[in-house]
Each structure stands twice: as structure tokens, then as C-alpha cells.
Write a protein that holds these residues in place. Structure first.
Motif, PDB file in Angstrom:
ATOM      1  N   ASP A   1      96.526  53.504 -15.615  1.00  0.00           N
ATOM      2  CA  ASP A   1      96.832  53.559 -13.964  1.00  0.00           C
ATOM      3  C   ASP A   1      96.529  52.035 -13.418  1.00  0.00           C
ATOM      4  OD1 ASP A   1      94.182  53.556 -14.698  1.00  0.00           O
ATOM      5  OD2 ASP A   1      93.486  55.243 -13.401  1.00  0.00           O
ATOM      6  N   VAL A   2      97.335  51.989 -12.205  1.00  0.00           N
ATOM      7  CA  VAL A   2      97.198  50.926 -11.315  1.00  0.00           C
ATOM      8  C   VAL A   2      96.647  51.361  -9.880  1.00  0.00           C
ATOM      9  CG1 VAL A   2      98.018  48.750 -10.371  1.00  0.00           C
ATOM     10  CG2 VAL A   2      98.673  49.482 -12.721  1.00  0.00           C
ATOM     11  N   TRP A   3      95.618  50.799  -9.407  1.00  0.00           N
ATOM     12  CA  TRP A   3      95.022  51.211  -8.119  1.00  0.00           C
ATOM     13  C   TRP A   3      94.904  49.992  -7.298  1.00  0.00           C
ATOM     14  CZ3 TRP A   3      93.310  56.383  -6.884  1.00  0.00           C
ATOM     15  CH2 TRP A   3      93.472  57.299  -7.951  1.00  0.00           C
ATOM     16  N   LYS A   4      95.100  50.251  -5.838  1.00  0.00           N
ATOM     17  CA  LYS A   4      94.659  49.372  -4.920  1.00  0.00           C
ATOM     18  C   LYS A   4      93.565  49.894  -3.920  1.00  0.00           C
ATOM     19  CE  LYS A   4      98.243  47.665  -2.141  1.00  0.00           C
ATOM     20  NZ  LYS A   4      99.509  47.543  -1.422  1.00  0.00           N
ATOM     21  N   LEU A   5      92.539  48.884  -3.806  1.00  0.00           N
ATOM     22  CA  LEU A   5      91.528  49.462  -2.982  1.00  0.00           C
ATOM     23  C   LEU A   5      91.390  48.291  -1.647  1.00  0.00           C
ATOM     24  CD1 LEU A   5      88.606  50.673  -2.952  1.00  0.00           C
ATOM     25  CD2 LEU A   5      87.717  48.385  -3.692  1.00  0.00           C
TER      26      LEU A   5
ATOM     27  N   VAL B   1      90.587  58.807  -6.072  1.00  0.00           N
ATOM     28  CA  VAL B   1      89.247  58.050  -6.516  1.00  0.00           C
ATOM     29  C   VAL B   1      89.713  57.620  -8.226  1.00  0.00           C
ATOM     30  CG1 VAL B   1      87.043  57.441  -7.024  1.00  0.00           C
ATOM     31  CG2 VAL B   1      87.857  58.401  -5.084  1.00  0.00           C
ATOM     32  N   PRO B   2      89.641  56.656  -8.543  1.00  0.00           N
ATOM     33  CA  PRO B   2      89.960  56.212 -10.277  1.00  0.00           C
ATOM     34  C   PRO B   2      88.811  56.928 -10.864  1.00  0.00           C
ATOM     35  CG  PRO B   2      90.354  54.220  -8.746  1.00  0.00           C
ATOM     36  CD  PRO B   2      89.613  55.313  -7.857  1.00  0.00           C
ATOM     37  N   LEU B   3      88.971  57.083 -12.126  1.00  0.00           N
ATOM     38  CA  LEU B   3      87.883  57.596 -13.019  1.00  0.00           C
ATOM     39  C   LEU B   3      87.309  56.471 -13.394  1.00  0.00           C
ATOM     40  CD1 LEU B   3      90.325  59.397 -15.904  1.00  0.00           C
ATOM     41  CD2 LEU B   3      88.835  60.321 -14.114  1.00  0.00           C
ATOM     42  N   ALA B   4      85.884  56.667 -13.846  1.00  0.00           N
ATOM     43  CA  ALA B   4      84.946  55.705 -14.062  1.00  0.00           C
ATOM     44  C   ALA B   4      85.442  55.014 -15.396  1.00  0.00           C
ATOM     45  CB  ALA B   4      83.378  56.429 -14.414  1.00  0.00           C
ATOM     46  N   ARG B   5      85.228  53.584 -15.625  1.00  0.00           N
ATOM     47  CA  ARG B   5      85.573  52.933 -16.510  1.00  0.00           C
ATOM     48  C   ARG B   5      85.135  51.414 -16.891  1.00  0.00           C
ATOM     49  NH1 ARG B   5      91.476  52.732 -14.451  1.00  0.00           N
ATOM     50  NH2 ARG B   5      90.828  54.617 -13.512  1.00  0.00           N
ATOM     51  N   GLY B   6      85.098  51.224 -17.883  1.00  0.00           N
ATOM     52  CA  GLY B   6      84.907  49.596 -18.296  1.00  0.00           C
ATOM     53  C   GLY B   6      85.904  49.239 -19.080  1.00  0.00           C
ATOM     54  N   TRP B   7      85.715  47.911 -19.581  1.00  0.00           N
ATOM     55  CA  TRP B   7      86.741  47.116 -20.281  1.00  0.00           C
ATOM     56  C   TRP B   7      88.025  47.212 -19.930  1.00  0.00           C
ATOM     57  CZ3 TRP B   7      84.042  45.340 -24.520  1.00  0.00           C
ATOM     58  CH2 TRP B   7      83.096  45.964 -24.871  1.00  0.00           C
ATOM     59  N   PHE B   8      88.098  47.022 -18.188  1.00  0.00           N
ATOM     60  CA  PHE B   8      89.346  46.991 -17.425  1.00  0.00           C
ATOM     61  C   PHE B   8      89.451  45.861 -17.013  1.00  0.00           C
ATOM     62  CE2 PHE B   8      86.014  47.539 -14.704  1.00  0.00           C
ATOM     63  CZ  PHE B   8      86.275  47.005 -13.703  1.00  0.00           C
ATOM     64  N   ASP B   9      90.551  45.436 -16.437  1.00  0.00           N
ATOM     65  CA  ASP B   9      90.522  44.129 -15.402  1.00  0.00           C
ATOM     66  C   ASP B   9      91.101  44.312 -13.913  1.00  0.00           C
ATOM     67  OD1 ASP B   9      90.048  41.470 -15.140  1.00  0.00           O
ATOM     68  OD2 ASP B   9      92.040  40.830 -16.013  1.00  0.00           O
ATOM     69  N   ALA B  10      90.643  43.485 -13.212  1.00  0.00           N
ATOM     70  CA  ALA B  10      91.177  43.464 -11.730  1.00  0.00           C
ATOM     71  C   ALA B  10      91.389  42.034 -11.200  1.00  0.00           C
ATOM     72  CB  ALA B  10      89.952  44.119 -10.964  1.00  0.00           C
TER      73      ALA B  10
ATOM     74  N   LYS C   1      96.647  54.949  -5.133  1.00  0.00           N
ATOM     75  CA  LYS C   1      97.088  54.759  -6.682  1.00  0.00           C
ATOM     76  C   LYS C   1      98.534  54.388  -6.520  1.00  0.00           C
ATOM     77  CE  LYS C   1      97.639  57.371 -10.840  1.00  0.00           C
ATOM     78  NZ  LYS C   1      97.255  58.563 -11.501  1.00  0.00           N
ATOM     79  N   LEU C   2      99.064  53.216  -7.123  1.00  0.00           N
ATOM     80  CA  LEU C   2     100.140  52.821  -7.166  1.00  0.00           C
ATOM     81  C   LEU C   2     101.056  53.352  -8.159  1.00  0.00           C
ATOM     82  CD1 LEU C   2      99.412  48.773  -6.509  1.00  0.00           C
ATOM     83  CD2 LEU C   2     100.152  50.841  -4.998  1.00  0.00           C
ATOM     84  N   LEU C   3     100.545  53.335  -9.360  1.00  0.00           N
ATOM     85  CA  LEU C   3     101.339  54.009 -10.454  1.00  0.00           C
ATOM     86  C   LEU C   3     100.713  54.131 -11.810  1.00  0.00           C
ATOM     87  CD1 LEU C   3     102.266  51.593 -12.449  1.00  0.00           C
ATOM     88  CD2 LEU C   3     103.727  50.970 -10.937  1.00  0.00           C
ATOM     89  N   GLU C   4     101.368  55.053 -12.636  1.00  0.00           N
ATOM     90  CA  GLU C   4     100.603  54.925 -14.046  1.00  0.00           C
ATOM     91  C   GLU C   4     101.659  55.189 -14.860  1.00  0.00           C
ATOM     92  OE1 GLU C   4      97.222  58.106 -16.060  1.00  0.00           O
ATOM     93  OE2 GLU C   4      98.036  58.436 -14.091  1.00  0.00           O
ATOM     94  N   ALA C   5     101.401  54.703 -16.133  1.00  0.00           N
ATOM     95  CA  ALA C   5     102.574  54.500 -17.099  1.00  0.00           C
ATOM     96  C   ALA C   5     102.076  54.416 -18.234  1.00  0.00           C
ATOM     97  CB  ALA C   5     103.557  53.269 -16.936  1.00  0.00           C
ATOM     98  N   GLU C   6     102.685  55.147 -19.426  1.00  0.00           N
ATOM     99  CA  GLU C   6     102.203  55.217 -20.819  1.00  0.00           C
ATOM    100  C   GLU C   6     101.941  53.781 -21.441  1.00  0.00           C
ATOM    101  OE1 GLU C   6     102.122  55.064 -25.018  1.00  0.00           O
ATOM    102  OE2 GLU C   6     103.671  54.253 -23.920  1.00  0.00           O
ATOM    103  N   ILE C   7     103.022  52.679 -20.980  1.00  0.00           N
ATOM    104  CA  ILE C   7     103.021  51.451 -21.734  1.00  0.00           C
ATOM    105  C   ILE C   7     101.982  50.803 -21.138  1.00  0.00           C
ATOM    106  CG2 ILE C   7     104.472  50.519 -19.784  1.00  0.00           C
ATOM    107  CD1 ILE C   7     104.524  49.628 -23.680  1.00  0.00           C
ATOM    108  N   LEU C   8     101.329  51.276 -19.869  1.00  0.00           N
ATOM    109  CA  LEU C   8     100.437  50.445 -19.411  1.00  0.00           C
ATOM    110  C   LEU C   8      98.907  50.923 -19.860  1.00  0.00           C
ATOM    111  CD1 LEU C   8     101.099  49.983 -15.773  1.00  0.00           C
ATOM    112  CD2 LEU C   8     101.544  48.417 -17.627  1.00  0.00           C
ATOM    113  N   GLN C   9      98.763  51.961 -20.761  1.00  0.00           N
ATOM    114  CA  GLN C   9      97.472  52.387 -21.317  1.00  0.00           C
ATOM    115  C   GLN C   9      96.948  51.478 -22.108  1.00  0.00           C
ATOM    116  OE1 GLN C   9      98.355  56.243 -23.017  1.00  0.00           O
ATOM    117  NE2 GLN C   9      98.707  57.158 -21.180  1.00  0.00           N
TER     118      GLN C   9
END
Length: 329
Positions: free
Chosen positions: A322-326, A290-299, A10-18
Motif C-alpha cells: 500500500d501507499v499512503w499520504k499523511l 489508518v495504515p497497519l502497524a509496520r516496520g521495514w518500510f520506507d517513507a 490511501k493512494l493505492l495498493e498493488a501486488e507488485i508493490l508488496q
């Protein structure tokens, strides 16, 4: 041979990125986030949010200028020669497809500026929840998505030097939104999507520019022989063990009865497709984060072996920031 193993960071998490239905593009060691919604059917902003992808990840946000694309959701991007390209999406009070007569928006990270590329000749219809990819040379592809009514299965190519669109052979039906494409090994690969009734799966379709034709590799989408059907997920080209693979991950498996107002059943599995051997393998994840399950995201892909994931819609109908690196091990 041991299975394919990866680890999340996990790289970071921010309200503005929600946000969900946004776009994420990686250029160098930076991820550029644009568009999306925090509340259903309300574009959040048209600022550029930049995340550095090093160990000490940082976030900077730059307010939109008058040259920026209008706020939008369900857009798509491709990167080429160090720049980011965006086409269409939906926005405005009616949340209708944004008709810009085939305009491609170009973002230059070095200058931190936008410019419009206005084509000559024919152009694809405005749409949302479509897919884009580049061939790494001079061509950007746009596929499928949702116009004012219905869904599409068309394929278009935009040549940057000539500033012209060319309509190519359409992909196999059914028409769909929320599909994903990736360009690698000289071909354009397509997977997944939603046709208005069911999630699509069981087929890796690929377009060959040399022959201007589509073909398919079929598999059993049972979660054992291959990934189950899904939409609003991602398909990305990477290299593992010195060979080209496709990675598909996350996505929605059952749509909400509320449509864009709600969240359906989300996935968080990761699958790797060996392009040469035409075999699927589910990726094993190490570690506890591990990131939460999700859709409607981008990578997008960092380098050739690392995946960056941002935001999206969680199963509890909350927008994620949130922003994650795999990384594959």
C-alpha cells in the motif's frame, strides 16, 4: 495551542508493490520505489515503480536495464537536485553487503535512466540497513548499518561535484542498524535503531557540519514524554506552524526470534519533535482509514508538510503493497 492533527489518505495498493526493506524517494509529485523483498532474503526485483501522488494516484513500472543497480534489499536513498541516489544494500545468493567500492547510483527521473558515480580515494564499507540524507545542496550523508559482521556508527559525506567521500566523526555508540537520519536546519539528526540486542530510543542525536561534532537531546522514551524505542522506522523533516519539526513514525519495537525470517512487534504511532523547543508531541490522527502497524518500510516527504509511506512488513509477517499520504491539518 491545539495539538498536532493529521489525516491519512490511501493512494493505492498493488501486488507488485508488496515488499519490505525497499527504498522510497519523492521527487516532485512522484514517488519512486526500488528494491526490497517479497520472500525473506530474496530480492524481489530491480525495476523502478513510480507512483503519482495526486488525487488520482497511478502506478507505472519500468523493467530494469543493464545500467540499473543489481537487485538488493536494505539499501538507502537520498534525493538531491531532482535526482535519486542509492548506496549499497545486500543481495546475491549469500545476501551479503554489495561491495561496489563506494559507488553511488544516480537515478534521473526525467530521463528514466541510471548512471554510476565512481568515487576517487577512500570510501565507506558496503552495508545494509543504513541511513542516507542530503543537505539539499551538494552533499549526501551515509550513516551506520550492517556490514558483513556487526554494526556500524560511522558517518560519511559524499560531495557530488568532487565525487569524493570524506569520513566524518562517528555518532555516539552503540553501533546500530535500522536507524534513521534527516537533514534540516543545517544539522543532521539521528534517531532509533537496533544494536543487536535492544531497540534504541530516548535520544535525538545531531551532527553539526560547522563544528564536525555530535550532540544529543535526551528524553524519556515512555510513550508519553516521547516515542518508545524502535528500529526500521522513519525520521523525516517537515514544517508545521511555520517551524521545523522531525516526524518519526511506525517501526519495530521488539525483534522477531527468527531475525529477518520473521516479524516482531510493530508500531503505528506518529510523533512530532519541535526542533526549536525540543519537545515531543504525539500526533492525533483523524478519520477511520489508518495504515497497519509496520516496520521495514520506507517513507519520504512530499513538499514540506506531507509524508508518503509505502509497504513494509506487517506484524503478521506479510509484505505490504500500500501507499499512503499523511497530511497535517
Amino acid at each position: 495551542m491545539p495539538g498536532i492533527i493529521a489525516k491519512w489518505h490511501k493512494l493505492l495498493e498493488a501486488e507488485i508493490l508488496q515488499r519490505s526493506s525497499q527504498v522510497v524517494s519523492v521527487v516532485g509529485d512522484q514517488a519512486y520505489i526500488f528494491g526490497g523483498e517479497l520472500k525473506p532474503r530474496e530480492p524481489r526485483d530491480n525495476d523502478i515503480h513510480t507512483v503519482s501522488l495526486n488525487t488520482d494516484a497511478t502506478l507505472t513500472s519500468k523493467s530494469a536495464t543493464s545500467e540499473a543497480p543489481s537487485p538488493r534489499v536494505g539499501s538507502a536513498t537520498a534525493t538531491l537536485n531532482g535526482k535519486v541516489y542509492i548506496f549499497s544494500g545486500r543481495g546475491g545468493i549469500a545476501m551479503a553487503p554489495i561491495e561496489e567500492q563506494g559507488t553511488i547510483w544516480e537515478f534521473d527521473p526525467d530521463a528514466s535512466s541510471w548512471s554510476r558515480i565512481i568515487p576517487s580515494g577512500i570510501f565507506p564499507a558496503a552495508r545494509s540497513y543504513h541511513a542516507m540524507a542530503s543537505d539539499g545542496k551538494d552533499t549526501i550523508y551515509v550513516h551506520a548499518g550492517c556490514p558483513e559482521k556487526g554494526r556500524l556508527s560511522d558517518l560519511w559525506a559524499f560531495n557530488l561535484a568532487q565525487k569524493k567521500w570524506v569520513e566524518l566523526a562517528p555518532a555516539f555508540d552503540p553501533p546500530r542498524g535500522g536507524t534513521s537520519i534527516a537533514f534540516t536546519t543545517g544539522k543532521l539528526y539521528r534517531m532509533n535503531g537496533f544494536d543487536g540486542n535492544t531497540e534504541q530510543g530516548g535520544s535525538v542525536d545531531f551532527y553539526s557540519p560547522e563544528t564536525h561534532s555530535w550532540a544529543s537531546h535526551l528524553y524519556t522514551p515512555d510513550g508519553k514524554s516521547g516515542p518508545i524505542p524502535r528500529s526500521v522506522s522513519s525520521v523525516l523533516p517537515i514544517y508545521l506552524r511555520g517551524r521545523p519539526f522531525l516526524i518519526t513514525l511506525f517501526g519495530e519495537r521488539d525483534p522477531s526470534s527468527l531475525g529477518h525470517q520473521g516479524a516482531g512487534k510493530m508500531l503505528r504511532d506518529i510523533w512530532a519533535f519541535d526542533i526549536e523547543n525540543k519537545k515531543w508531541e504525539e500526533v492525533s490522527v483523524q478519520g477511520s482509514g489508518v495504515p497497519l502497524a509496520r516496520g521495514w518500510f520506507d517513507a519520504d516527504v512530499l513538499g514540506t508538510t506531507t509524508v508518503i509511506v509505502h509497504g513494509g512488513l506487517g506484524e503478521s509477517n506479510d509484505r505490504l503493497g500500500d501507499v499512503w499520504k499523511l497530511e497535517f491539518v
